[in-house]
Design a protein around this motif. Structure first.
Motif, PDB file in Angstrom:
ATOM      1  N   ARG A  99       0.801  -1.247  -0.121  1.00 31.21           N
ATOM      2  CA  ARG A  99      -0.068   0.011   0.015  1.00 31.21           C
ATOM      3  C   ARG A  99       0.803   1.297  -0.002  1.00 31.21           C
TER       4      ARG A  99
ATOM      5  N   SER B  99      -7.429  11.523   1.872  1.00 30.89           N
ATOM      6  CA  SER B  99      -8.531  10.517   1.640  1.00 30.89           C
ATOM      7  C   SER B  99      -8.413   9.488   2.869  1.00 30.89           C
ATOM      8  N   ALA B 100      -7.435   9.042   3.213  1.00 31.80           N
ATOM      9  CA  ALA B 100      -7.502   8.057   4.289  1.00 31.80           C
ATOM     10  C   ALA B 100      -7.826   8.641   5.594  1.00 31.80           C
ATOM     11  N   ALA B 101      -7.401   9.856   5.762  1.00 33.56           N
ATOM     12  CA  ALA B 101      -7.537  10.701   7.264  1.00 33.56           C
ATOM     13  C   ALA B 101      -9.087  10.812   7.044  1.00 33.56           C
TER      14      ALA B 101
ATOM     15  N   GLN C 205     -11.637   9.337   5.832  1.00 29.17           N
ATOM     16  CA  GLN C 205     -12.431   7.981   6.068  1.00 29.17           C
ATOM     17  C   GLN C 205     -12.348   7.548   7.433  1.00 29.17           C
ATOM     18  N   HIS C 206     -11.367   8.045   8.250  1.00 33.51           N
ATOM     19  CA  HIS C 206     -11.099   7.823   9.670  1.00 33.51           C
ATOM     20  C   HIS C 206     -11.691   8.633  10.680  1.00 33.51           C
TER      21      HIS C 206
ATOM     22  N   ARG D 125      -3.831  10.272  -1.296  1.00 33.36           N
ATOM     23  CA  ARG D 125      -4.170   9.129  -0.494  1.00 33.36           C
ATOM     24  C   ARG D 125      -4.152   9.285   0.762  1.00 33.36           C
ATOM     25  N   ALA D 126      -3.217  10.244   1.237  1.00 26.05           N
ATOM     26  CA  ALA D 126      -3.089  10.492   2.936  1.00 26.05           C
ATOM     27  C   ALA D 126      -4.416  11.133   3.266  1.00 26.05           C
TER      28      ALA D 126
END
Length: 207
Positions: free
Chosen positions: A135, A196-198, A200-201, A193-194
C-alpha cells in the motif's frame, strides 16, 4: 551559554524544509539510474558494477543489449522541489536476485516511481505488485525510449491492470524537467491518498 532576547520585528529563522523519501523502481535497464542522475542536485551515489559473462544468463539483456553495467545496491540523489520540500531519491536494483534490498529501501518511503519500458512491460509487474501489496502510493512513468512505440495512457493502464487512481505519465528519464514532473506526481498522489484515508477515519459528528 548566552541567550539573546528576541527583538520585535526581527526576521524569524527560516523553517527547515520537509524531507521526503521516494523510491525509483522498475525492471532491469529501464532507466532508474538515469532518472536519479538527471534530476539530482548533488552528485548521485551509484553502486554500479560491470556486467560479466557469468551474469548474462541471469540478467536478461534482451532489448537493452548495449547496457554494460548494473545497479547492485541502490542509487541515491536529492532534489529540492521548493523552499519547503526536499526529496531524497533511492533507486532500487532491478534484478530478481537483489530484491531482498527492497524491504530495507522501502522503509519510511512516502511513495515510489515505477519506470516502465513499453517494449518489456512484463519487467514492471514485480515492482507494481510490490507497492500494491504494501500500500505504498506509486506513479507509473513510461520512459519513452527512442524508436519505441508510444501508447495512450489508458492502453498502458489496461495492460498493467492498474487501479484507476494510479497516475500514469510519459517522460524521458534523461530530462531533468520530465523527471521532476514525475516526482511531483508521486508526492501529489501520496498526499491525496493520505488525505482520503484521514477523511475516512474521521469520527462522525455528534448529533
Amino acid at each position: 551559554m548566552a541567550f539573546g532576547r528576541f527583538k520585535r520585528g526581527a526576521a524569524a529563522p527560516p523553517a527547515e524544509p520537509v524531507t521526503l523519501k521516494i523510491l525509483v523502481a522498475g525492471g532491469f535497464g529501464v532507466g532508474k539510474t538515469t532518472l536519479v542522475g538527471s534530476v539530482s542536485e548533488i552528485k548521485p551515489l551509484r553502486t554500479e558494477e560491470t556486467l560479466t559473462e557469468a551474469s548474462r544468463p541471469v540478467d536478461d539483456t534482451a532489448g537493452v543489449e548495449a547496457k554494460s553495467t548494473t545497479t547492485v545496491a541502490m542509487d541515491f540523489g536529492r532534489i529540492t522541489i521548493n523552499d519547503s520540500l526536499v526529496l531524497y531519491l533511492f533507486g532500487t536494483p532491478g534484478q530478481d536476485r537483489f530484491w531482498f534490498l527492497w524491504d530495507e529501501l522501502a522503509q519510511g518511503a512516502l511513495g515510489a516511481v515505477v519506470l516502465v519500458d513499453t517494449r518489456r512491460l512484463e519487467d514492471s509487474f514485480a515492482g507494481i505488485d510490490y507497492f500494491e501489496r504494501r500500500r505504498i502510493p506509486f506513479t507509473v512513468a513510461v520512459n519513452h525510449f527512442d524508436g519505441a512505440d508510444l501508447y495512450p495512457a489508458e492502453t498502458v493502464r489496461e495492460a498493467l491492470d492498474l487501479d484507476p487512481e494510479v497516475p500514469i505519465m510519459v517522460g524521458d528519464a534523461r530530462s531533468r524537467e520530465s523527471a521532476r514532473d514525475i516526482l511531483v506526481s508521486v508526492v501529489e498522489h501520496a498526499m491525496r491518498r493520505a488525505t482520503s484515508a484521514a477523511q475516512q477515519h474521521e469520527p462522525a459528528p455528534a448529533r
